[in-house]
Design a protein around this motif. Structure first.
Motif, PDB file in Angstrom:
ATOM      1  N   TRP A  41      15.180 -19.513  60.994  1.00 36.84           N
ATOM      2  CA  TRP A  41      13.844 -18.940  60.831  1.00 36.84           C
ATOM      3  C   TRP A  41      13.135 -19.562  59.644  1.00 36.84           C
ATOM      4  CZ3 TRP A  41      18.343 -16.105  61.147  1.00 36.84           C
ATOM      5  CH2 TRP A  41      18.566 -15.506  62.390  1.00 36.84           C
ATOM      6  N   ILE A  42      11.870 -19.849  59.839  1.00 39.14           N
ATOM      7  CA  ILE A  42      11.024 -20.264  58.727  1.00 39.14           C
ATOM      8  C   ILE A  42      10.833 -19.037  57.846  1.00 39.14           C
ATOM      9  CG2 ILE A  42       8.737 -21.095  58.052  1.00 39.14           C
ATOM     10  CD1 ILE A  42       8.598 -22.477  60.825  1.00 39.14           C
ATOM     11  N   VAL A  43      11.075 -19.169  56.557  1.00 39.40           N
ATOM     12  CA  VAL A  43      10.987 -18.008  55.668  1.00 39.40           C
ATOM     13  C   VAL A  43       9.795 -18.062  54.720  1.00 39.40           C
ATOM     14  CG1 VAL A  43      13.444 -17.440  55.793  1.00 39.40           C
ATOM     15  CG2 VAL A  43      12.627 -19.001  54.007  1.00 39.40           C
ATOM     16  N   ASN A  44       8.972 -19.087  54.850  1.00 36.12           N
ATOM     17  CA  ASN A  44       7.833 -19.182  53.931  1.00 36.12           C
ATOM     18  C   ASN A  44       6.484 -19.249  54.640  1.00 36.12           C
ATOM     19  OD1 ASN A  44       8.375 -21.873  54.840  1.00 36.12           O
ATOM     20  ND2 ASN A  44       7.321 -22.694  53.063  1.00 36.12           N
ATOM     21  N   ARG A  45       6.422 -18.729  55.850  1.00 32.49           N
ATOM     22  CA  ARG A  45       5.152 -18.738  56.572  1.00 32.49           C
ATOM     23  C   ARG A  45       4.844 -17.333  57.075  1.00 32.49           C
ATOM     24  NH1 ARG A  45       5.034 -23.733  59.604  1.00 32.49           N
ATOM     25  NH2 ARG A  45       4.763 -24.490  57.515  1.00 32.49           N
ATOM     26  N   LEU A  46       3.695 -16.807  56.682  1.00 32.80           N
ATOM     27  CA  LEU A  46       3.302 -15.464  57.096  1.00 32.80           C
ATOM     28  C   LEU A  46       2.562 -15.509  58.429  1.00 32.80           C
ATOM     29  CD1 LEU A  46       2.110 -13.993  53.682  1.00 32.80           C
ATOM     30  CD2 LEU A  46       4.294 -13.639  54.842  1.00 32.80           C
ATOM     31  N   HIS A  47       2.768 -14.481  59.219  1.00 33.70           N
ATOM     32  CA  HIS A  47       2.095 -14.338  60.507  1.00 33.70           C
ATOM     33  C   HIS A  47       0.622 -14.033  60.274  1.00 33.70           C
ATOM     34  CE1 HIS A  47       1.364 -13.050  64.631  1.00 33.70           C
ATOM     35  NE2 HIS A  47       2.558 -13.525  64.945  1.00 33.70           N
ATOM     36  N   ALA A  48      -0.245 -14.536  61.140  1.00 26.85           N
ATOM     37  CA  ALA A  48      -1.689 -14.318  60.999  1.00 26.85           C
ATOM     38  C   ALA A  48      -2.075 -12.862  61.254  1.00 26.85           C
ATOM     39  CB  ALA A  48      -2.452 -15.230  61.955  1.00 26.85           C
ATOM     40  N   ARG A  49      -1.308 -12.177  62.098  1.00 25.39           N
ATOM     41  CA  ARG A  49      -1.627 -10.783  62.417  1.00 25.39           C
ATOM     42  C   ARG A  49      -0.788  -9.848  61.559  1.00 25.39           C
ATOM     43  NH1 ARG A  49      -1.099 -10.130  68.670  1.00 25.39           N
ATOM     44  NH2 ARG A  49      -1.783  -8.018  68.154  1.00 25.39           N
ATOM     45  N   PRO A  50      -1.371  -8.773  61.062  1.00 27.40           N
ATOM     46  CA  PRO A  50      -0.590  -7.818  60.274  1.00 27.40           C
ATOM     47  C   PRO A  50       0.402  -7.060  61.151  1.00 27.40           C
ATOM     48  CG  PRO A  50      -2.866  -7.064  60.517  1.00 27.40           C
ATOM     49  CD  PRO A  50      -2.785  -8.422  61.155  1.00 27.40           C
ATOM     50  N   TYR A 152      22.525 -22.538  50.925  1.00 22.61           N
ATOM     51  CA  TYR A 152      21.863 -21.233  50.994  1.00 22.61           C
ATOM     52  C   TYR A 152      21.647 -20.720  49.581  1.00 22.61           C
ATOM     53  CZ  TYR A 152      21.322 -16.213  51.844  1.00 22.61           C
ATOM     54  OH  TYR A 152      20.860 -14.928  51.872  1.00 22.61           O
ATOM     55  N   ASP A 153      20.487 -20.166  49.337  1.00 22.73           N
ATOM     56  CA  ASP A 153      20.140 -19.612  48.033  1.00 22.73           C
ATOM     57  C   ASP A 153      19.398 -18.298  48.271  1.00 22.73           C
ATOM     58  OD1 ASP A 153      18.705 -18.972  45.603  1.00 22.73           O
ATOM     59  OD2 ASP A 153      19.122 -21.009  44.926  1.00 22.73           O
ATOM     60  N   GLU A 154      20.077 -17.198  48.013  1.00 20.06           N
ATOM     61  CA  GLU A 154      19.496 -15.871  48.244  1.00 20.06           C
ATOM     62  C   GLU A 154      18.201 -15.671  47.468  1.00 20.06           C
ATOM     63  OE1 GLU A 154      21.243 -11.933  46.658  1.00 20.06           O
ATOM     64  OE2 GLU A 154      21.965 -12.089  48.728  1.00 20.06           O
ATOM     65  N   TYR A 155      18.102 -16.266  46.283  1.00 16.40           N
ATOM     66  CA  TYR A 155      16.905 -16.098  45.455  1.00 16.40           C
ATOM     67  C   TYR A 155      15.688 -16.797  46.050  1.00 16.40           C
ATOM     68  CZ  TYR A 155      19.999 -13.932  42.180  1.00 16.40           C
ATOM     69  OH  TYR A 155      20.897 -13.075  41.617  1.00 16.40           O
ATOM     70  N   LEU A 156      15.914 -17.790  46.874  1.00 12.91           N
ATOM     71  CA  LEU A 156      14.803 -18.427  47.575  1.00 12.91           C
ATOM     72  C   LEU A 156      14.503 -17.690  48.878  1.00 12.91           C
ATOM     73  CD1 LEU A 156      15.705 -22.186  47.034  1.00 12.91           C
ATOM     74  CD2 LEU A 156      13.883 -20.891  45.920  1.00 12.91           C
ATOM     75  N   VAL A 157      15.523 -17.417  49.655  1.00 12.32           N
ATOM     76  CA  VAL A 157      15.341 -16.772  50.950  1.00 12.32           C
ATOM     77  C   VAL A 157      14.718 -15.380  50.800  1.00 12.32           C
ATOM     78  CG1 VAL A 157      16.579 -15.830  52.950  1.00 12.32           C
ATOM     79  CG2 VAL A 157      17.171 -18.090  52.061  1.00 12.32           C
ATOM     80  N   CYS A 158      15.066 -14.674  49.751  1.00 16.05           N
ATOM     81  CA  CYS A 158      14.607 -13.293  49.563  1.00 16.05           C
ATOM     82  C   CYS A 158      13.572 -13.156  48.451  1.00 16.05           C
ATOM     83  CB  CYS A 158      15.796 -12.385  49.304  1.00 16.05           C
ATOM     84  SG  CYS A 158      16.951 -12.360  50.686  1.00 16.05           S
ATOM     85  N   SER A 159      12.907 -14.225  48.133  1.00 16.66           N
ATOM     86  CA  SER A 159      11.843 -14.189  47.132  1.00 16.66           C
ATOM     87  C   SER A 159      10.656 -13.400  47.694  1.00 16.66           C
ATOM     88  CB  SER A 159      11.385 -15.616  46.802  1.00 16.66           C
ATOM     89  OG  SER A 159      10.242 -15.586  45.986  1.00 16.66           O
ATOM     90  N   LEU A 165       6.924 -21.296  48.005  1.00 13.80           N
ATOM     91  CA  LEU A 165       8.378 -21.357  48.167  1.00 13.80           C
ATOM     92  C   LEU A 165       8.870 -22.774  48.438  1.00 13.80           C
ATOM     93  CD1 LEU A 165      10.961 -19.673  48.198  1.00 13.80           C
ATOM     94  CD2 LEU A 165      10.605 -19.316  50.638  1.00 13.80           C
ATOM     95  N   TRP A 166       8.124 -23.560  49.183  1.00 19.92           N
ATOM     96  CA  TRP A 166       8.532 -24.937  49.468  1.00 19.92           C
ATOM     97  C   TRP A 166       8.658 -25.723  48.163  1.00 19.92           C
ATOM     98  CZ3 TRP A 166       5.863 -29.783  49.244  1.00 19.92           C
ATOM     99  CH2 TRP A 166       6.480 -30.823  49.955  1.00 19.92           C
TER     100      TRP A 166
END
Length: 188
Positions: A41-50, A152-159, A165-166
């Motif tokens: 999963w991409i973890v640094n892209r927000l969905h356009a719809r709330p 894997y880095d939890e501090y990045l994934v769960c920021s 983030l990139w």
């Protein structure tokens, strides 16, 4: 790195050479990778719809209004998925990689997302869609320089912040994306 040396969970950072609009400057959490392919999963892209537009009112109960919804990738999914880093008692879910859990159960929503994202680590990501690669496809893209695999880095994934983030992922590992080239036109 070869498929044999990559052990999920791990991160993929899109290099500047990757121009596919689905993945430009993306950070991907890879949860599965074997000889048949890979997914994450991409973890640094927000969905356009709330989130409130996608969930029915019954599922929104107990979920904070500021809970972000992430675009997990270009492959559509049947439902939202919670990706989190600690097992939750009484919630149907699966450990898909060491220390990485997923659940599509609505019961997990208030347990993970009842509070506004704060300055500490978020308990998980709520994602819609995923990124997937067929047999050998991801390895080929890495060989072409499109992806940089990192531990894997939890501090990045769960920021709680995903807007930069990139860039922060490269900094955390002491790398300069400018040194990886740009503009070769790789469009995977």
């Amino acid at each position: 790195m070869t498929m044999e040396t990559l052990s999920p969970p791990y991160l993929l950072l899109a290099t500047p050479t990757l121009l596919d609009p689905n993945f430009v400057q993306s950070v991907v959490l890879v949860a599965h990778h074997d000889s048949e392919g890979a997914m994450g999963w991409i973890v640094n892209r927000l969905h356009a719809r709330p989130l409130r537009e996608l969930l029915d009112p019954g599922h929104l109960r107990g979920v904070h209004v500021e809970t972000p919804l992430h675009v997990g990738g270009p492959v559509p999914a049947d439902s939202l998925l919670a990706v989190f880093h600690r097992a939750i008692d009484g919630v149907e879910g699966a450990e898909i990689a060491p220390g990485l859990f997923v659940s599509s159960s609505a019961h997990v929503l208030p347990l993970l997302f009842s509070r506004a994202p704060g300055p500490g680590l978020v308990p998980g990501r709520l994602v819609f869609g995923y990124a997937g690669w067929g047999a050998g496809q991801l390895e080929g893209e890495m060989d072409e320089g499109a992806w940089l695999p990192l531990p894997y880095d939890e501090y990045l994934v769960c920021s709680p912040r995903v807007d930069d983030l990139w860039r922060r992922s490269f900094e955390r590992f002491g790398l300069d994306p400018a040194l990886l080239g740009s503009g070769s036109g790789l469009k995977h």
